[in-house]
Design an enzyme around this catalytic site. Structure first.
Site, PDB file in Angstrom:
ATOM      1  N   MET A 136       0.846  -1.193   0.000  1.00 13.87           N
ATOM      2  CA  MET A 136       0.000   0.000   0.000  1.00 13.87           C
ATOM      3  C   MET A 136       0.885   1.248   0.000  1.00 13.87           C
ATOM      4  SD  MET A 136      -3.427  -0.972   2.025  1.00 13.87           S
ATOM      5  CE  MET A 136      -2.823  -0.760   3.681  1.00 13.87           C
ATOM      6  N   ALA A 152       4.083   3.933   0.907  1.00 13.85           N
ATOM      7  CA  ALA A 152       4.836   4.433   2.067  1.00 13.85           C
ATOM      8  C   ALA A 152       5.934   3.415   2.373  1.00 13.85           C
ATOM      9  CB  ALA A 152       3.930   4.669   3.273  1.00 13.85           C
ATOM     10  N   LEU A 153       6.707   3.115   1.353  1.00 10.88           N
ATOM     11  CA  LEU A 153       7.641   1.984   1.402  1.00 10.88           C
ATOM     12  C   LEU A 153       8.800   2.222   2.362  1.00 10.88           C
ATOM     13  CD1 LEU A 153       7.801   1.103  -2.412  1.00 10.88           C
ATOM     14  CD2 LEU A 153       6.246   0.231  -0.665  1.00 10.88           C
ATOM     15  N   HIS A 211       9.664  -3.449   2.937  1.00  7.57           N
ATOM     16  CA  HIS A 211       9.131  -3.684   1.585  1.00  7.57           C
ATOM     17  C   HIS A 211      10.277  -3.949   0.603  1.00  7.57           C
ATOM     18  CE1 HIS A 211       5.782  -0.948   3.127  1.00  7.57           C
ATOM     19  NE2 HIS A 211       5.144  -2.036   2.789  1.00  7.57           N
ATOM     20  N   GLY A 268       5.329 -10.057   4.075  1.00 10.26           N
ATOM     21  CA  GLY A 268       6.125  -9.937   5.293  1.00 10.26           C
ATOM     22  C   GLY A 268       5.460 -10.624   6.489  1.00 10.26           C
ATOM     23  N   GLN A 269       6.291 -11.247   7.320  1.00  9.56           N
ATOM     24  CA  GLN A 269       5.794 -11.938   8.513  1.00  9.56           C
ATOM     25  C   GLN A 269       5.149 -10.983   9.524  1.00  9.56           C
ATOM     26  OE1 GLN A 269       8.615 -14.411  10.878  1.00  9.56           O
ATOM     27  NE2 GLN A 269       7.313 -13.693  12.560  1.00  9.56           N
ATOM     28  N   ASP A 313       2.795  -9.069   9.208  1.00 10.77           N
ATOM     29  CA  ASP A 313       1.341  -9.262   9.109  1.00 10.77           C
ATOM     30  C   ASP A 313       1.068 -10.768   9.131  1.00 10.77           C
ATOM     31  OD1 ASP A 313       0.505  -6.451   8.779  1.00 10.77           O
ATOM     32  OD2 ASP A 313       1.743  -6.585   6.990  1.00 10.77           O
ATOM     33  N   MET A 325       9.430  -2.503  11.276  1.00  8.73           N
ATOM     34  CA  MET A 325       9.201  -1.453  10.277  1.00  8.73           C
ATOM     35  C   MET A 325       7.760  -1.528   9.798  1.00  8.73           C
ATOM     36  SD  MET A 325      12.663  -1.188   8.124  1.00  8.73           S
ATOM     37  CE  MET A 325      14.213  -0.905   8.956  1.00  8.73           C
ATOM     38  N   SER A 365       4.633   1.119   7.656  1.00  7.23           N
ATOM     39  CA  SER A 365       4.303   2.396   7.015  1.00  7.23           C
ATOM     40  C   SER A 365       3.685   3.360   8.018  1.00  7.23           C
ATOM     41  CB  SER A 365       3.314   2.169   5.868  1.00  7.23           C
ATOM     42  OG  SER A 365       3.858   1.247   4.963  1.00  7.23           O
TER      43      SER A 365
HETATM   44  O1  PAF Z   1      -0.076  -5.656   3.649  1.00 10.08           O
HETATM   45  C1  PAF Z   1      -0.504  -4.770   2.882  1.00 10.08           C
HETATM   46  O2  PAF Z   1       0.159  -3.782   2.589  1.00 10.08           O
HETATM   47  C2  PAF Z   1      -1.913  -4.919   2.311  1.00 10.08           C
HETATM   48  O3  PAF Z   1      -2.767  -5.518   3.214  1.00 10.08           O
HETATM   49  C3  PAF Z   1      -1.936  -5.652   0.956  1.00 10.08           C
HETATM   50  C4  PAF Z   1      -1.481  -7.101   1.096  1.00 10.08           C
HETATM   51  C5  PAF Z   1      -1.054  -4.928  -0.052  1.00 10.08           C
HETATM   52  C6  PAF Z   1      -3.371  -5.683   0.399  1.00 10.08           C
HETATM   53  O4  PAF Z   1      -3.859  -4.393   0.223  1.00 10.08           O
END
Ligand code: PAF
Length: 279
Positions: free
Chosen positions: A30, A32-33, A37, A149-150, A152, A186, A188
């Site tokens: 989404m 805001a890297l 990321h 990423g783990q 989430d 880390m 966003s």
């Molecule tokens: O983890 C995220 O940034 C979001 O949930 C994703 C997987 C890009 C889906 O919008």
């Protein structure tokens, strides 16, 4: 790096690449890297020939409209970071491009009990929104490998289930959480922390470390209570502190032989942070 804003153009480009025998790696984001990321992009570059990253702030996964409004948008800086990281393709669609049918309604995915606990319980509808957009993106990109990423943790389990439900052939590669020097995962959302909040935010990492150090204790209820108390003393408002089976995410309250995961979600000011540790 090629930048596509329209699904049809991206699809045509990727169809050609696939015909030329290239394997495709996909990193959905989404924006805001941050380094986390970029680590996913680097890993994708090591495993696949052509790496696609998407940036799309998906409205259907935000249960809190204020969180959606405040989500940081830094497309220019993100594009520069992806170019430097060696990413081959950036997909940057609009809401109308991704949801020509409108935002309301949509399919329902049967994620079972996974959707009823932790993030699912605290963010109603969130995982249906994640499922909807990831499904659309996967149908479009058709990657060989999908990199997530783990941090989430539950989202990774939901996406694994989505792949089973839809039968889409992508292989999910879960990459370790990238942390700041003080241990803060880390995210966003970290840019929204004030300097004081940022300094205190490392407490989540400390509390998770505390749980992993004490995981041999016979009863986890006092451990969870102490971890919660420490977070509250540090100014957090916890949504949950949980210890679960790392394979099933079922809560556990006593030592087990398999892998466990400690998970925390807590608000500091108006920023909600999540993190986890597998041990
Ligand atoms: O983890 C995220 O940034 C979001 O949930 C994703 C997987 C890009 C889906 O919008």
């Amino acid at each position: 790096m090629y930048v596509f804003k329209h699904a049809a153009d991206l699809k045509a480009y990727l169809d050609n690449a696939r015909t030329a025998g290239k394997s495709i790696g996909f990193v959905p984001t989404m924006g805001a890297l941050h380094e986390g990321h970029l680590q996913l992009v680097t890993t994708a570059l090591e495993h696949t020939d052509l790496v696609v990253c998407s940036i799309f702030v998906n409205p259907t996964q935000f249960n809190d409209p204020k969180d959606f409004e405040k989500y940081p948008i830094t497309v220019e800086a993100d594009t520069a970071k992806l170019t430097d990281a060696g990413c081959h393709v950036l997909f940057l669609p609009s809401v109308a491009e991704m949801y020509p049918e409108g935002l309301a309604g949509g399919p329902h995915y049967d994620f079972g009990y996974l959707e009823t606990l932790l993030e699912g319980a605290h963010r109603p509808g969130h995982f249906q929104g994640v499922g909807r957009i990831v499904h659309k993106l996967l149908q479009l990109v058709m990657p060989d490998q999908l990199f997530m990423g783990q941090k989430d943790f539950q989202q990774c389990m939901i996406v694994k289930r989505l792949l089973e439900i839809t039968g889409l052939p992508a292989q999910l590669v879960i990459c370790p959480t990238k942390r700041e020097a003080d241990g803060l995962a880390m995210s966003s959302r970290n840019v929204r922390l004030s300097p004081t909040e940022r300094a205190g935010a490392t407490l989540i990492y400390k509390v998770l470390s505390y749980i992993t150090e004490h995981h041999a204790e016979a009863d986890y209820a006092p451990l969870i209570a102490e971890a919660t108390r420490r977070l509250e003393a540090g100014g957090f408002v916890p949504d949950y502190v949980a210890i679960a089976d790392a394979e099933t995410l079922q809560p556990i309250f006593h030592p087990t032989s398999g892998k466990q995961v400690a998970l925390v979600a807590a608000k500091l000011g108006d920023v909600r942070l999540i993190d986890n540790m597998v041990y």
